[in-house]
Design an enzyme around this catalytic site. Sequence first.
Site, PDB file in Angstrom:
ATOM      1  CB  CYS A  81      -0.987  -0.025   1.160  1.00  0.00           C
ATOM      2  SG  CYS A  81      -2.279   1.210   0.950  1.00  0.00           S
ATOM      3  CG  HIS A 194      -3.979  -3.582   2.518  1.00  0.00           C
ATOM      4  ND1 HIS A 194      -3.067  -3.248   3.485  1.00  0.00           N
ATOM      5  CD2 HIS A 194      -4.475  -2.409   2.060  1.00  0.00           C
ATOM      6  CE1 HIS A 194      -3.015  -1.946   3.626  1.00  0.00           C
ATOM      7  NE2 HIS A 194      -3.853  -1.405   2.762  1.00  0.00           N
ATOM      8  CD  GLU A 196      -2.227  -6.554   4.926  1.00  0.00           C
ATOM      9  OE1 GLU A 196      -1.762  -6.835   3.810  1.00  0.00           O
ATOM     10  OE2 GLU A 196      -2.302  -5.390   5.364  1.00  0.00           O
ATOM     11  CG  ASP A 240     -26.331  -5.098  14.781  1.00  0.00           C
ATOM     12  OD1 ASP A 240     -25.422  -4.712  14.039  1.00  0.00           O
ATOM     13  OD2 ASP A 240     -27.508  -4.725  14.667  1.00  0.00           O
ATOM     14  CG  ASP A 402     -27.829   4.356  13.516  1.00  0.00           C
ATOM     15  OD1 ASP A 402     -27.559   3.418  12.754  1.00  0.00           O
ATOM     16  OD2 ASP A 402     -27.184   4.593  14.553  1.00  0.00           O
TER      17      ASP A 402
HETATM   18  O1  1PR Z   1     -23.229   5.393  18.515  1.00  0.00           O
HETATM   19  O2  1PR Z   1     -20.827   5.226  17.877  1.00  0.00           O
HETATM   20  O3  1PR Z   1     -21.684   4.024  19.877  1.00  0.00           O
HETATM   21  O4  1PR Z   1     -22.282   3.312  17.591  1.00  0.00           O
HETATM   22  C1  1PR Z   1     -23.314   2.416  17.854  1.00  0.00           C
HETATM   23  C2  1PR Z   1     -23.497   1.574  16.624  1.00  0.00           C
HETATM   24  O5  1PR Z   1     -24.441   0.554  16.942  1.00  0.00           O
HETATM   25  C3  1PR Z   1     -24.075   2.361  15.452  1.00  0.00           C
HETATM   26  O6  1PR Z   1     -23.384   1.951  14.282  1.00  0.00           O
HETATM   27  C4  1PR Z   1     -25.528   1.924  15.364  1.00  0.00           C
HETATM   28  O7  1PR Z   1     -25.941   1.794  13.999  1.00  0.00           O
HETATM   29  C5  1PR Z   1     -25.491   0.548  16.000  1.00  0.00           C
HETATM   30  N1  1PR Z   1     -26.721   0.232  16.748  1.00  0.00           N
HETATM   31  C6  1PR Z   1     -27.083   0.782  17.913  1.00  0.00           C
HETATM   32  N2  1PR Z   1     -28.233   0.197  18.347  1.00  0.00           N
HETATM   33  C7  1PR Z   1     -28.566  -0.727  17.449  1.00  0.00           C
HETATM   34  C8  1PR Z   1     -29.721  -1.634  17.535  1.00  0.00           C
HETATM   35  O8  1PR Z   1     -29.988  -2.411  16.617  1.00  0.00           O
HETATM   36  N3  1PR Z   1     -30.467  -1.543  18.618  1.00  0.00           N
HETATM   37  N4  1PR Z   1     -27.628  -1.517  15.367  1.00  0.00           N
HETATM   38  C9  1PR Z   1     -27.615  -0.715  16.435  1.00  0.00           C
HETATM   39  C10 1PR Z   1     -27.641  -1.057  14.141  1.00  0.00           C
HETATM   40  C11 1PR Z   1     -28.039  -1.714  12.047  1.00  0.00           C
HETATM   41  C12 1PR Z   1     -27.256  -2.469  11.117  1.00  0.00           C
HETATM   42  C13 1PR Z   1     -27.964  -3.753  10.776  1.00  0.00           C
HETATM   43  C14 1PR Z   1     -28.590  -3.454   9.468  1.00  0.00           C
HETATM   44  C15 1PR Z   1     -28.919  -4.651   8.643  1.00  0.00           C
HETATM   45  N5  1PR Z   1     -27.805  -2.136  13.354  1.00  0.00           N
HETATM   46  O9  1PR Z   1     -25.997  -2.715  11.541  1.00  0.00           O
HETATM   47  O10 1PR Z   1     -27.043  -4.724  10.796  1.00  0.00           O
HETATM   48  O11 1PR Z   1     -29.762  -2.668   9.695  1.00  0.00           O
HETATM   49  O12 1PR Z   1     -29.891  -5.429   9.237  1.00  0.00           O
HETATM   50  P1  1PR Z   1     -30.833  -6.367   8.376  1.00  0.00           P
HETATM   51  O13 1PR Z   1     -30.028  -6.810   7.211  1.00  0.00           O
HETATM   52  O14 1PR Z   1     -31.160  -7.508   9.274  1.00  0.00           O
HETATM   53  O15 1PR Z   1     -32.016  -5.550   8.004  1.00  0.00           O
HETATM   54  P2  1PR Z   1     -22.000   4.548  18.537  1.00  0.00           P
END
Ligand code: 1PR
Length: 550
Positions: A81, A194, A196, A240, A402
Amino acid sequence: MPKVYLLDYVAGNVRSLVNAIEKVGYTVEWIREPADVAKADKLILPGVGHFGHCLSQFEQGGYVEPIREHIKSGKPFMGICVGLQALFESSEEDPNVKGFGIIPGQLVKFDDSTKSVPHIGWNSANTSKGNEVTRESLFGLNPSSKYYYVHSYAAPYRKGYYEADGWSVATARYGEEEFVGAIAKDNIFATQFHPEKSGIAGLRVLKAFLDGTRLDTLKEQPSLATSKEGLTRRVIACLDVRTNDAGDLVVTKGDQYDVREKEGVDAGGQVRNLGKPVDMARKYYEQGSDEVTFLNITSFRNCPLADLPMLEILRRTAETVFVPLTIGGGIRDSVDTDGTKVSALEVAKLYFKSGADKVSIGSDAVTAAEEYEAAGKKLSGQTAIETISNAYGRQAVVVSVDPKRIYVRSPEETPHRTIKTKFPGPNGEEYCWYQCTIKGGREGRDFDVHQLVSAVEAMGAGEILLNCIDKDGSNSGFDLELISTVKETIKIPVIASSGAGNPAHFAEVFEKTTTDAALGAGMFHRGEYTVKQVKDYLESEGLMVRRFEE
Ligand code: 1PR
C-alpha cells in the site's frame, strides 16, 4: 520457522499482516530502530494513511538510508500500500515530500467526478496485457483473482513506461483509470492492495514473496473477461454484538433496532441470541463475505478499556479472517473505569492494534457534525473523525448513520431537505426527510442525513455505513430512495444497509442505485441465505463478484 522483518513504525493494523505471515509459515521479527534493518534478510514495509506523514516518519526515524541500502544489496524487499507508494518519486497527496525515487513517476488522485474516492474494494492485479493471456504467475498473482484495495492515490499505468525500465507490472482498472496494482523488479516487489486482507488469493501472494517464488505456472487458465473490469460488487456481513442478560457477548439482531424477543421460548424481553461473534465472523469469511463488520450496539464502558471484550473478539477473529474488519460502537472520547480520560483516537488505536482495519463512528459523528454546522462549517481539528482520519487515513474512518423517515405533506413544512417518495406516509404524506438519530435510534435530532454526510465527508470520513431504522430487520429490501439521495450528495463510498431479506434485494440495490457496497445481517444470521448464495445470484444477474478461493 523462517523469519521476515517488519518495520515497526506503523500506526495501522499490522496485527493482520503478522497473522497472515504466520499463516503462511513464517515468523515476524520487528525492526525497532534503523540499525536493525541490516539484520533483515527479507524486509516488508507496510504502509497506511497519508503519503507525506508516512514518508516523514521514515525520514525522522532515520530509516530512509538503511532501507535504500537493504534494497541496493539485492535482499528481498516488499512494500504494501503506502509501502508501494513510497518507492515512487512523489505523490500529489503531499508534493513537498519526496519518495524513495526507486520507481519513476508520481502518484495522482483518482478522478472523483464519476466515481467514489477512496477506491475501496476488490479489484484485479492483472499481469495479462491486452489480449495476451499470460500463463505465468508473478509472485502468485492470478489475473482472475481479486485483491483488496483501499486508497485515493495511485500510480497511473502507461503501457511500456515501467517495462522499459525493467519493471513487471500487474494492473487494475477503476472506471477509466488504469493503475499499478503490483510491481516487481529484481529483489523488489510491491502491492498497492493489501495481501493480508485479500483472503486466500492474498495469502498466496505473501507466501510466494516469502518463499522467493517470483515466477510460477498458473494452475488455472485465467479468464480475461473477468480480469479487465474494475471493482467487484462488495457484499458485507454485519454482526450487531451486545451482552445478553446472562452477561455473554452475543450476536443479536433487531427489528427497527429492537433486539428483544417478542415471541417463542425466549419471549418476555430476552436479548435475541443468534450466535457467537468469532465463530459467525469466520463462517461468513468462509462463505465469501468481502468484509466483516462488528457493531457493539451498547458500547458499554463498565470494564477497563484495555479489557474490552470486543478487543478480544477482534484479536481472535483476525487470526482466521483475512478480509477487512470494521468495528463500531463507542468510538468517542470517554473516561476509563479508573477516571482516566481516553480520547477517541486512543480508543480507535486499541481497536486497530487488535486487528480492526476501520472504525465506525455513530452517535459521536452526529454531535460533531452538528457542531461543525453551528460553527459555520469550520473544522475544529479535535473531533474523533478528524483525529483518527489524520492519524490513520480517511479510509480507516467509517461513519455509521441511523436515519429514520419523517413524513411531511410538502417540502415547505420543514427546513430539511425532503424527497418525494413512492411510499407515502401513514396519512398519505408524499414527502419525507431523513432524520439523524443517536444512541441506537433512541434520540432523534433536528439534523438531516444530507447535513450529516456532507459534514462528515468534509471532516475526513472515508465511507458511510447507511442504515435505515424503518427498514432494519424488515426483510423488505433496501431503502433505495435513501441510498440514491445520499449518493447524490457525497463522493466517498456508501455501504447500503438495512432491509436485505434475500439475494434479489442485493441485485436490486446494485442495479437501481450507485451504492458501493451492500450489507446484510438478519437473513445471514437466521440461516435463510448464505453470503455465497447472494454472490452466486449477483453473478447470475451479470454483476461481477469476488469468488471465494479455496
Ligand atoms: O453510537 O458510535 O456508539 O455506535 C453504535 C453503533 O451501533 C451504530 O453503528 C448503530 O448503527 C449501532 N446500533 C445501535 N443500536 C442498534 C440496535 O440495533 N439496537 N444496530 C444498532 C444497528 C443496524 C445495522 C444492521 C442493518 C442490517 N444495526 O448494523 O445490521 O440494519 O440489518 P438487516 O439486514 O437484518 O435488516 P456509537
